[in-house]
Design a protein around this motif. Structure first.
Motif, PDB file in Angstrom:
ATOM      1  N   ALA A 386     -48.423   4.276  35.829  1.00 56.66           N
ATOM      2  CA  ALA A 386     -49.822   4.643  35.610  1.00 56.66           C
ATOM      3  C   ALA A 386     -49.971   5.573  34.415  1.00 56.66           C
ATOM      4  N   PHE A 387     -49.042   6.506  34.247  1.00 50.64           N
ATOM      5  CA  PHE A 387     -49.128   7.410  33.103  1.00 50.64           C
ATOM      6  C   PHE A 387     -48.948   6.643  31.786  1.00 50.64           C
ATOM      7  N   VAL A 388     -48.085   5.638  31.778  1.00 51.89           N
ATOM      8  CA  VAL A 388     -47.944   4.815  30.571  1.00 51.89           C
ATOM      9  C   VAL A 388     -49.228   4.041  30.312  1.00 51.89           C
ATOM     10  N   ASP A 389     -49.816   3.486  31.377  1.00 50.57           N
ATOM     11  CA  ASP A 389     -51.039   2.688  31.218  1.00 50.57           C
ATOM     12  C   ASP A 389     -52.240   3.526  30.799  1.00 50.57           C
ATOM     13  N   THR A 390     -52.201   4.830  31.055  1.00 47.46           N
ATOM     14  CA  THR A 390     -53.331   5.693  30.690  1.00 47.46           C
ATOM     15  C   THR A 390     -52.977   6.625  29.530  1.00 47.46           C
ATOM     16  N   ALA A 391     -51.891   6.338  28.857  1.00 41.92           N
ATOM     17  CA  ALA A 391     -51.489   7.158  27.710  1.00 41.92           C
ATOM     18  C   ALA A 391     -52.446   6.938  26.538  1.00 41.92           C
ATOM     19  N   ASP A 392     -52.333   7.780  25.548  1.00 37.90           N
ATOM     20  CA  ASP A 392     -53.165   7.674  24.344  1.00 37.90           C
ATOM     21  C   ASP A 392     -53.030   6.267  23.751  1.00 37.90           C
ATOM     22  N   PRO A 393     -54.139   5.536  23.593  1.00 38.45           N
ATOM     23  CA  PRO A 393     -54.048   4.178  23.021  1.00 38.45           C
ATOM     24  C   PRO A 393     -53.411   4.147  21.644  1.00 38.45           C
ATOM     25  N   ALA A 394     -53.472   5.275  20.911  1.00 38.57           N
ATOM     26  CA  ALA A 394     -52.873   5.317  19.574  1.00 38.57           C
ATOM     27  C   ALA A 394     -51.366   5.101  19.619  1.00 38.57           C
ATOM     28  N   LEU A 395     -50.750   5.323  20.792  1.00 39.69           N
ATOM     29  CA  LEU A 395     -49.305   5.097  20.909  1.00 39.69           C
ATOM     30  C   LEU A 395     -48.956   3.616  20.830  1.00 39.69           C
ATOM     31  N   GLY A 396     -49.907   2.755  21.130  1.00 39.04           N
ATOM     32  CA  GLY A 396     -49.669   1.318  21.020  1.00 39.04           C
ATOM     33  C   GLY A 396     -48.698   0.759  22.037  1.00 39.04           C
ATOM     34  N   LEU A 397     -48.624   1.368  23.211  1.00 41.52           N
ATOM     35  CA  LEU A 397     -47.678   0.904  24.222  1.00 41.52           C
ATOM     36  C   LEU A 397     -48.201  -0.352  24.927  1.00 41.52           C
ATOM     37  N   PRO A 398     -47.296  -1.235  25.317  1.00 41.79           N
ATOM     38  CA  PRO A 398     -47.736  -2.407  26.082  1.00 41.79           C
ATOM     39  C   PRO A 398     -48.116  -2.009  27.508  1.00 41.79           C
TER      40      PRO A 398
END
Length: 471
Positions: A386-398
């Motif tokens: 959940a923390f990855v899914d709600t991380a800063d969109p600028a990180l560009g994570l899948p």
């Protein structure tokens, strides 16, 4: 029927709403369950999930759609719900015959309940639940006073919405009916409007109940999982019993205790014995099953209202020995509530999640473009996913995946994604699909691992990766 104490009750409810909204707006990070609601709302909306009905994720998704990343918007609904709970608790006191002082004491008790103060601005199911339970109680006590069945029919939509928020309301409703059968007023059970309301509530809740049935009732299996976690989190059943008491707050604990006594001793309040019995039965059930310490949050205000009205009766009879204690207790309760609120700010700080997601981004950015196209970010627990899914969109994570809790019932990663960034301890949990992960960073609590090459397709191994236990 006393007049509503508009100014003291209204100001208390408004102050609670504003304080929680400000506290929520100042917060820079998500509470982990709040992050889950937002992740579901963004990517996985359905009629249910493993351990939560859909309402809180829907609200989170709408808030994110209106103002992406805005804490004030995300936390507006829970802050308002927390303030409304204060108003409804005071309305219950008024229905019981409570004067201006009794209504104000009840409002203060609800406003300073420990867990309500701690979580009142987080968008989670357990933050939305108290006002719903209090509205149900208010409708019942109003019907007892006026005996008009339209108030019973109004129970139906509230029950349905509450069941779409958290399933505990079903247990609450069943116990409530049984305690009315035991202690009265039994006329309530002979009213067709009551059973019509139950049918309306069931129809509203039907989609999420069907989702649970189709997926094998994971919510029922959660009981044993929560029980197993209780020892480490709360010191087992004794710790839960103590927490269920003190969660009412300084003033609330006193008023709840008084309320539990006077429904048997005060002739004017005996008709509400079913409320006291419901509280005691649920208390015993939650201790026996090692539930969460906040499971009674929706009832503290109702019993506090009974206790406040009982103190009023004593005062009117000339017994003032206990009355003078109430206001110093209220002041102490406010002080404790403010301290608790400050603690809540420290519980949702973003430093650790930001550090972990930042390192995940570094590992992800270090892969070749071909590898990134085939990469899965996998959390050992739903918390890190959940923390990855709600991380800063600028990180560009899948989009993140996990086999844990709600994430285990979402779609598995595509079978052609064979590069894995694993966040969490025990990388051996991925043995059903791959082995040979090597550590590439992270923290002591959340090490980060990298591996490439699947031994089995995700879709084939997914049922083996699914787990309700947080790992």
């Amino acid at each position: 029927m006393p007049r509503l104490a508009r100014w003291p009750v209204g100001l208390t409810a408004a102050a609670v709403t504003v304080v929680h909204l400000v506290a929520g707006s100042l917060g820079r990070g998500y509470w982990f369950d709040e992050a889950l609601m937002l992740a579901i709302g963004r990517h996985h909306l359905d009629w249910g999930s493993a351990d939560q009905p859909p309402l809180a994720p829907v609200i989170a998704g709408l808030a994110d759609l209106v103002a992406p990343g805005s804490m004030p918007v995300l936390r507006l609904v829970p802050s308002v719900a927390t303030g409304l709970a204060v108003l409804v608790a005071a309305l219950i006191a008024r229905e019981l015959g409570g004067d201006r002082r009794a209504q104000t004491l009840t409002a203060l008790a609800q406003a300073t309940a420990v867990f309500t103060t701690l979580a009142g601005h987080w968008l989670t199911p357990y933050t939305l639940e108290p006002v719903q339970w209090l509205v149900l109680v208010w409708l019942l006590v109003r019907w007892i006073r006026v005996r008009e069945d339209r108030w019973l029919l109004a129970l139906g939509p509230v029950l349905g919405v509450a069941a779409l928020t958290k399933f505990q309301v079903i247990l609450f409703g069943v116990v409530l009916v049984l305690m009315v059968l035991v202690a009265g007023p039994r006329e309530l059970l002979r009213r067709p409007a009551l059973w019509g309301a139950a049918l309306i509530g069931a129809l509203i809740a039907a989609p999420t109940l069907v989702w649970q049935a189709v997926h094998g009732w994971p919510q029922l299996r959660m009981a044993s999982v929560l029980s197993a976690e209780a020892q480490a989190l709360y010191g087992g059943r004794p710790g839960i019993a103590g927490a269920l008491v003190i969660m009412a707050g300084v003033l609330g604990t006193v008023l709840v205790f008084v309320g539990l006594v006077v429904v048997w001793t005060d002739p004017r309040l005996r008709v509400y014995r079913f409320l006291g019995l419901t509280f005691l039965v649920l208390f015993g059930f939650f201790v026996a099953t090692a539930g969460r310490p906040y499971y009674l949050d929706g009832l503290y205000g109702a019993l506090a209202a009974v206790g406040a009205v009982a103190l009023q009766h004593r005062r009117e009879a000339g017994h003032r020995r206990l009355s003078w204690v109430a206001w110093p207790g209220a002041v102490l309760a406010v002080v404790v509530a403010l301290v608790t609120l400050s603690v809540s700010q420290s519980l949702s700080r973003p430093e650790t999640p930001d550090r972990v997601t930042g390192q995940v981004q570094q590992v992800y950015a270090g892969l070749s473009p071909q590898q990134r196209d085939r990469t899965v970010v996998y959390g050992a627990s739903y918390i890190w996913a959940a923390f990855v899914d709600t991380a800063d969109p600028a990180l560009g994570l899948p989009e993140a995946h996990s086999g844990n809790r709600a994430y285990g019932y979402f779609d598995p990663p595509p079978d052609d994604h064979d590069v894995v960034i694993y966040v969490g301890a025990e990388p051996g949990k991925l043995a059903p699909v791959m082995t040979g992960l090597r550590r590439v960073g992270g923290t002591d609590d959340a090490p980060i691992w990298l591996g490439e090459g699947l031994d089995r397709p995700w879709s084939q191994a997914w049922p083996e990766l699914r787990s309700l236990t947080v790992g």
